[in-house]
Scaffold this active site. Structure first.
Site, PDB file in Angstrom:
ATOM      1  N   GLU A  90       8.807  -7.817   3.170  1.00 38.68           N
ATOM      2  CA  GLU A  90       9.680  -6.655   3.413  1.00 38.68           C
ATOM      3  C   GLU A  90      10.675  -6.431   2.278  1.00 38.68           C
ATOM      4  O   GLU A  90      11.874  -6.225   2.510  1.00 38.68           O
ATOM      5  CB  GLU A  90      10.433  -6.828   4.737  1.00 38.68           C
ATOM      6  CG  GLU A  90       9.519  -6.914   5.930  1.00 38.68           C
ATOM      7  CD  GLU A  90      10.250  -6.870   7.270  1.00 38.68           C
ATOM      8  OE1 GLU A  90      11.492  -6.902   7.269  1.00 38.68           O
ATOM      9  OE2 GLU A  90       9.574  -6.798   8.301  1.00 38.68           O
ATOM     10  N   GLU A 128       3.275  -9.651  10.203  1.00 44.55           N
ATOM     11  CA  GLU A 128       4.330 -10.033  11.145  1.00 44.55           C
ATOM     12  C   GLU A 128       4.162  -9.158  12.367  1.00 44.55           C
ATOM     13  O   GLU A 128       4.101  -7.930  12.230  1.00 44.55           O
ATOM     14  CB  GLU A 128       5.697  -9.793  10.488  1.00 44.55           C
ATOM     15  CG  GLU A 128       6.676 -10.889  10.775  1.00 44.55           C
ATOM     16  CD  GLU A 128       7.982 -10.675  10.035  1.00 44.55           C
ATOM     17  OE1 GLU A 128       8.040 -10.942   8.818  1.00 44.55           O
ATOM     18  OE2 GLU A 128       8.944 -10.236  10.684  1.00 44.55           O
TER      19      GLU A 128
HETATM   20  C1  GAL Z   1      11.296  -8.805  10.205  1.00 45.20           C
HETATM   21  C2  GAL Z   1      11.637  -9.839   9.147  1.00 45.20           C
HETATM   22  C3  GAL Z   1      11.828 -11.205   9.745  1.00 45.20           C
HETATM   23  C4  GAL Z   1      12.688 -11.117  10.970  1.00 45.20           C
HETATM   24  C5  GAL Z   1      12.057 -10.197  11.965  1.00 45.20           C
HETATM   25  C6  GAL Z   1      12.783 -10.109  13.288  1.00 45.20           C
HETATM   26  O1  GAL Z   1      11.610  -7.531   9.794  1.00 45.20           O
HETATM   27  O2  GAL Z   1      10.632  -9.900   8.192  1.00 45.20           O
HETATM   28  O3  GAL Z   1      12.376 -12.077   8.809  1.00 45.20           O
HETATM   29  O4  GAL Z   1      13.919 -10.656  10.574  1.00 45.20           O
HETATM   30  O5  GAL Z   1      12.009  -8.924  11.388  1.00 45.20           O
HETATM   31  O6  GAL Z   1      12.153  -9.191  14.137  1.00 45.20           O
END
Ligand code: GAL
Length: 810
Positions: free
Chosen positions: A428, A504
């Protein structure tokens, strides 16, 4: 370079080879002070200030929680903030900022003519290393491993003093980093002629059912005057049987690179089910004398990533059922402990998980060793920031000077692990939204291609439309989407060349054993007790329920799989309570910070594992909800389940793909609470009852039960026992709403290392010897001592019969 390759089978044991390098693990004998000293002060004066510590060491984890310590006034673009807010607990509310010094005498190596190196697996952060007061080198990035040549500064006639200065600035991370020398340190004595640091590269460019071709690249450093070098490499199968032998002779002038090629007949393939490991032993001879030998583990496996058909391991189609992991180990902090990592992986294996993403930084080598041995595929991630920071003092400050070095070192360190299947160049990154983002992405992806052409590059994009527009997605081999379940199919159609997966996913939040009413699909959960619901329908605004991502993965063959955010709760980032709340750790974990399973564990297991799963929730102790609705859920992979409340049937459920929460779980919404018991009965394909689970209403708390994960632990301070502590009623039922304060004593060898109950709002220090239970449970972590014998752990609490457990230290 002359190359000769022989195919010899022999029963020589690998251990039989002389070890010509001397490696000393520097664990004991360190002194530490958290103070900003001058080098002279650190070197000579202030002896009374220093504490004796053992490395790996995390100075912050034993500290007190204080929400003032890491207040961050920030606008988190990734959370959708339109203006800055005062964030609390973002990095764990622990004292990780500040300057610390480590000092250690080096006494063991006394042979002039040798070369002396010190290897650090990770120092958080901004390490500066001095020998006898002279600066030797350092590393800003706390997650990078590095080696320093001490030879020019090393005095073979006296005691040498190693000093390490560590500096953690405030606002340097979005999550808990830990503080200090949190990974192992080694002192290495080498001959003038030796294999370079991370100097072997083993690849398997050809694998058929008949043979596997192995290429061993070796860089030899030649500080002496050697003119000719002989390199011998032996390959051993998992039984220690020699399966190939290669000899190379070369005239050299300075350092030299060797390439050797061998064939192994019918190699056994590495996979998560059968993680078969081979070993290459390389010996360096100069002027007829053995100068160095190193051992490198590797495996045979093929990786194929197809834009339409997904991922194939060894030619077999496989979905990545992965989780993201931060590096902290809950109440142990960032200090690496192999048993603690192994315990995490054992639980993930049991869940059916087959992959790990090391979010968002280079992992501990111990993690990769265990993933090799236990069979997990790993995405190793390098960075959470490039040039444009997410935190005022984040990695962006070092990017221009260090990024290439950090990435190259990471690849060189980890390239021989068969578990590593892809390299992520970033998570990100803010550059997704910036004009030069594509350029930086290409710069990093090209480094990956140059340094390791055997594995793809990837990155995790949350701002995926921008990442596509700006060329970041085109720069990497595999396009990772963070939380883009709603757009996979469309992007696949529009960009048929992209190889897509969920880098993710989900970001569901739950508190173990806590349930909120009414049960509902909730993307903005917020409750007055700063907990979230164990019904597993709460998630953050950019996330989704686990079910949503399951459906995408099942419906789209082209997706490689997913990496759920997260496998375990971690320190810091307590969304959705990141502002003005007492919380200091996450709610995202499938397993809590103590390592206790939340209900969600069984939801994932029912989808990911082949083992039968039948799990019913919630608990059944609701004196405050007499006659009121308490929905019941069953996570199962049986086709049909019937619910009984106090013997009365509430209907059979089957999975039903038409509803958001009925495809992967079975739900009885209209159950009214009455004390007694709930029972689920599972029926097999032929309609026969085959398994049942019962949950009973608990009575008053009566006694404490202690259950250790292992009855024997190894002597030496590195082995750990994880003891689950439960408060039970007189019938032996868990009291699921108990919050008794328990007090701990340890007798015999061993020491109480930490307590943790998994409650993100509990500000009792992990290093206390008392703590409240959360949902009737907590975990005590006990460390072995150096003496053999027994260790007894005793827990007491008011009006409770005490609990004990005795372990052997061997
Ligand atoms: C994402 C990020 C993670 C964590 C997650 C929480 O955007 O890459 O490190 O912050 O959100 O939902």
């Amino acid at each position: 370079m002359g190359i000769k390759c022989l195919f010899i089978l022999s029963l020589l044991s690998m251990q039989a080879f002389p070890q010509s390098r001397k490696v000393e693990l520097l664990s004991d004998g360190w002194e530490f002070v958290k103070k900003d000293l001058s080098i002279d002060e650190a070197l000579v004066r202030g002896g009374e200030l220093w504490d004796s510590v053992r490395v790996p060491h995390d100075w912050a984890i034993v500290g007190s929680f204080d929400l003032n310590q890491d207040l961050q006034f920030d606008r988190i673009i990734e959370n959708g903030d339109t203006e800055a807010k005062l964030y609390t607990g973002r990095t764990g509310a622990l004292p990780s900022s500040g300057t610390g010094w480590y000092r250690r005498k080096l006494v063991s190596f006394k042979k002039p003519g040798k070369r002396i190196y010190v290897e650090f697996d990770g120092v958080m952060s901004n390490a500066q290393v001095f020998l006898n007061g002279t600066f030797v080198g350092g590393r800003p990035y706390g997650y990078s491993s590095f080696s320093l040549d001490l030879t020019p500064y090393y005095d073979f006639n006296r005691e040498n003093i190693l000093l390490v200065k560590v500096e953690n600035k405030p606002f340097m991370s979005r999550f808990y980093t830990g503080a200090g020398i949190y990974r192992p340190v080694r002192l290495v004595e080498l001959d003038e002629v030796h294999v370079a640091h991370w100097g072997t590269c083993v690849t398997t460019p050809e694998i058929t059912s008949k043979h596997g071709r192995v290429e061993v690249g070796t860089t030899v450093e030649n500080h002496g005057k050697a003119k000719s070098i002989r390199l011998e490499t032996d390959l051993y199968d998992p039984q220690g049987i020699r399966v190939a032998h290669a000899v190379s002779n070369g005239k050299v002038d300075g350092d030299a690179d060797f390439k050797q090629s061998c064939k192994v007949v019918r190699p056994l393939l590495w996979s998560p089910r059968n993680p078969v490991l081979y070993t290459a032993i390389t010996r360096v001879y100069a002027d007829g004398l053995l100068r160095d030998s190193v051992s490198t583990r590797f495996g045979f496996r093929t990786l194929d990533f197809d834009k339409d058909k997904g991922f194939f391991l060894n030619g077999e189609s496989l979905k990545l059922k992965g989780v993201c992991l931060h590096h902290d180990l809950g109440p142990l902090g960032a200090a690496v402990n192999k048993r603690a990592i192994e315990r995490q992986l054992e639980m993930l294996k049991d869940m059916g998980c087959n992959a790990i993403r090391t979010s968002h930084n280079p992992p501990a080598v111990e993690l990769l060793d265990l993933c090799d041995e236990m069979g997990f595929m790993v995405q190793v991630e390098a960075f959470d920031e490039w040039r444009n920071g997410k935190c005022k003092n984040g990695y962006h400050r070092f990017f221009d000077e260090w990024a290439e070095r950090d990435l190259v070192d990471l690849i060189h360190r980890d390239r021989n692990h068969p578990c590593v299947i892809m390299w992520s160049i970033g998570n990100e990154v803010r550059e997704q939204d910036m004009g030069n983002g594509g350029e930086t992405a290409r710069f990093l992806a090209d480094i990956v291609r140059r340094e390791d052409p055997t594995r793809p590059s990837t990155a995790g994009f949350n701002n995926h439309w921008k990442a596509i527009e700006n060329g970041l997605a085109d720069a990497v081999d595999l396009v990772g989407f963070n939380y883009k379940h709603f757009d996979y199919a469309k992007q696949h159609d529009e960009h048929p060349d992209y190889i897509l997966y969920g880098s993710e996913t989900s970001s569901a939040v739950s508190s173990r054993g806590v349930y909120k009413f009414p049960m509902k699909d909730n993307w903005t959960p917020w409750y007055h007790d700063y907990q979230v619901s164990g019904y597993d329908m709460d998630y953050v605004p950019w996330g989704s329920a686990p079910d949503t991502e399951f459906a995408q993965q099942d419906d789209h063959e082209f997706l490689l799989g997913e990496f759920v955010w997260t496998g375990f709760d971690y320190l810091g980032e307590p969304s959705p309570y990141g502002e003005g709340a007492p919380s200091r750790s996450s709610y995202f974990g499938i397993i809590d910070l103590a390592g206790l399973k939340k209900d969600r564990f069984y939801l994932y297991k029912s989808v990911w594992s082949d083992e039968p799963v039948l799990h019913v929730s919630p608990h059944w102790t609701w004196p405050d909800r007499m006659g009121m609705p308490v929905p019941v859920q069953c996570y199962t992979n049986y086709p049909k389940v019937e619910l009984f409340v106090n013997g009365v049937g509430h209907g059979i459920r089957t999975k039903d793909a038409s509803g958001k929460f009925t495809r992967y779980r079975m739900v009885w919404e209209d159950v009214k609470y009455e004390p007694g018991e709930i029972k689920v009965v599972a029926y097999d394909e032929s309609g026969e009852p085959c398994e049942e689970r019962v949950v009973r209403t608990a009575g008053e708390p009566c006694r404490i039960r202690l259950t250790a994960d292992r009855s024997r632990i190894k002597a030496g301070a590195d082995d750990l026992a994880f003891i689950t502590v439960e408060v039970l009623d007189k019938e032996g039922n868990l009291c699921p709403r108990d919050a008794s304060m328990l007090f701990f004593r340890v007798e015999g060898g061993g020491r109480l290392r930490a307590l943790c109950n998994g409650d993100a709002t509990d500000l009792t220090s992990f290093s206390s010897n008392y703590m409240r239970t959360f949902g009737g449970k907590l975990v005590a972590v006990v460390e072995s001592g150096t003496e053999l014998g027994e260790v007894k752990v005793i827990a007491t609490g008011e009006r409770l019969k005490s609990g004990t457990v005795t372990l052997k230290i061997e």
